[in-house]
Scaffold this motif. Structure first.
Motif, PDB file in Angstrom:
ATOM      1  N   MET A   1      -3.399  -1.717   0.404  1.00 26.71           N
ATOM      2  CA  MET A   1      -2.399  -1.069   1.236  1.00 26.71           C
ATOM      3  C   MET A   1      -2.604  -1.425   2.708  1.00 26.71           C
ATOM      4  SD  MET A   1       0.126   0.930   0.971  1.00 26.71           S
ATOM      5  CE  MET A   1       1.104   2.046   1.864  1.00 26.71           C
ATOM      6  N   ASP A   2      -3.890  -1.466   3.103  1.00 22.81           N
ATOM      7  CA  ASP A   2      -4.211  -1.811   4.486  1.00 22.81           C
ATOM      8  C   ASP A   2      -3.777  -3.243   4.814  1.00 22.81           C
ATOM      9  OD1 ASP A   2      -5.258  -1.196   7.004  1.00 22.81           O
ATOM     10  OD2 ASP A   2      -7.117  -2.283   6.515  1.00 22.81           O
ATOM     11  N   ASN A   3      -3.927  -4.128   3.842  1.00 22.51           N
ATOM     12  CA  ASN A   3      -3.525  -5.524   4.007  1.00 22.51           C
ATOM     13  C   ASN A   3      -2.006  -5.628   4.179  1.00 22.51           C
ATOM     14  OD1 ASN A   3      -3.750  -8.274   4.188  1.00 22.51           O
ATOM     15  ND2 ASN A   3      -3.917  -8.590   1.971  1.00 22.51           N
ATOM     16  N   LEU A   4      -1.260  -4.810   3.445  1.00 24.44           N
ATOM     17  CA  LEU A   4       0.198  -4.798   3.547  1.00 24.44           C
ATOM     18  C   LEU A   4       0.650  -4.321   4.925  1.00 24.44           C
ATOM     19  CD1 LEU A   4       2.877  -5.251   2.066  1.00 24.44           C
ATOM     20  CD2 LEU A   4       2.744  -2.881   1.314  1.00 24.44           C
TER      21      LEU A   4
END
Length: 142
Positions: free
Chosen positions: A1-4
Motif C-alpha cells: 500500500m505504501d508503494n502505491l
C-alpha cells in the motif's frame, strides 16, 4: 500500500510537467500554423493592392485587421514563452479590441449590432485602463 501511495505522489508531481510539455508543443505548432496564415494573408493583401480593379475599402481594412489578429496571436505566444509561461492579459484585450473593430468594419449594416460592438470595445478599453491603473501584485517566483 505504501508503494502505491509513493507511485501516486510521483505521478502527481510529474503530471504538471507532462501537461506543460503538451501545452508548449501545442503552442509551438499553433505558432507555426499562425505564421503560415500570416504570410498567406500578406500575399492575399498584396494581390488585392496590385490588382488594377477598384476594390472595396472594407475588404482592405478587413484584411489588414485579420493580419493584425494573426500578428497579435503570434506575439502573445512569444510573450508566453518569454514571460515564464504566462499570458499577459493586455494581449487578450488587444485581440478583443481588434476583433471587434474588424467586426464593425465587416458587418456594419445593422445599427444596433454596431452599437453593441462599440460598447464591447468601450468595455475592453475601460478594462485595459483599469488594468494599467491598478498596481501589479504578482506572486514571487520560486
Amino acid at each position: 500500500m505504501d508503494n502505491l501511495k509513493k507511485r501516486y505522489h510521483i505521478f502527481l508531481n510529474m503530471l504538471p510537467n507532462i501537461l506543460q510539455v503538451i501545452l508548449n508543443v501545442s503552442l509551438v505548432i499553433l505558432a507555426i500554423i499562425l505564421s503560415f496564415l500570416l504570410i498567406m494573408e500578406l500575399i492575399d493583401f498584396s494581390h488585392i493592392l496590385l490588382a488594377n480593379e477598384k476594390a472595396d475599402y472594407n475588404l482592405y481594412l478587413a484584411n489588414i485587421l485579420i493580419f493584425f489578429l494573426y500578428f497579435e496571436f503570434i506575439s502573445m505566444i512569444v510573450k508566453y514563452f518569454k514571460e515564464n509561461y504566462h499570458f499577459p492579459m493586455r494581449y487578450f484585450l488587444y485581440i478583443g479590441i481588434t476583433a471587434m473593430i474588424r467586426q464593425i468594419i465587416v458587418e456594419h449594416e445593422d445599427a444596433m449590432k454596431t452599437l453593441f460592438y462599440s460598447l464591447v470595445i468601450l468595455i475592453l478599453i475601460i478594462g485595459y485602463f483599469i488594468m494599467n491603473v491598478t498596481p501589479r501584485q504578482r506572486p514571487e517566483g520560486k
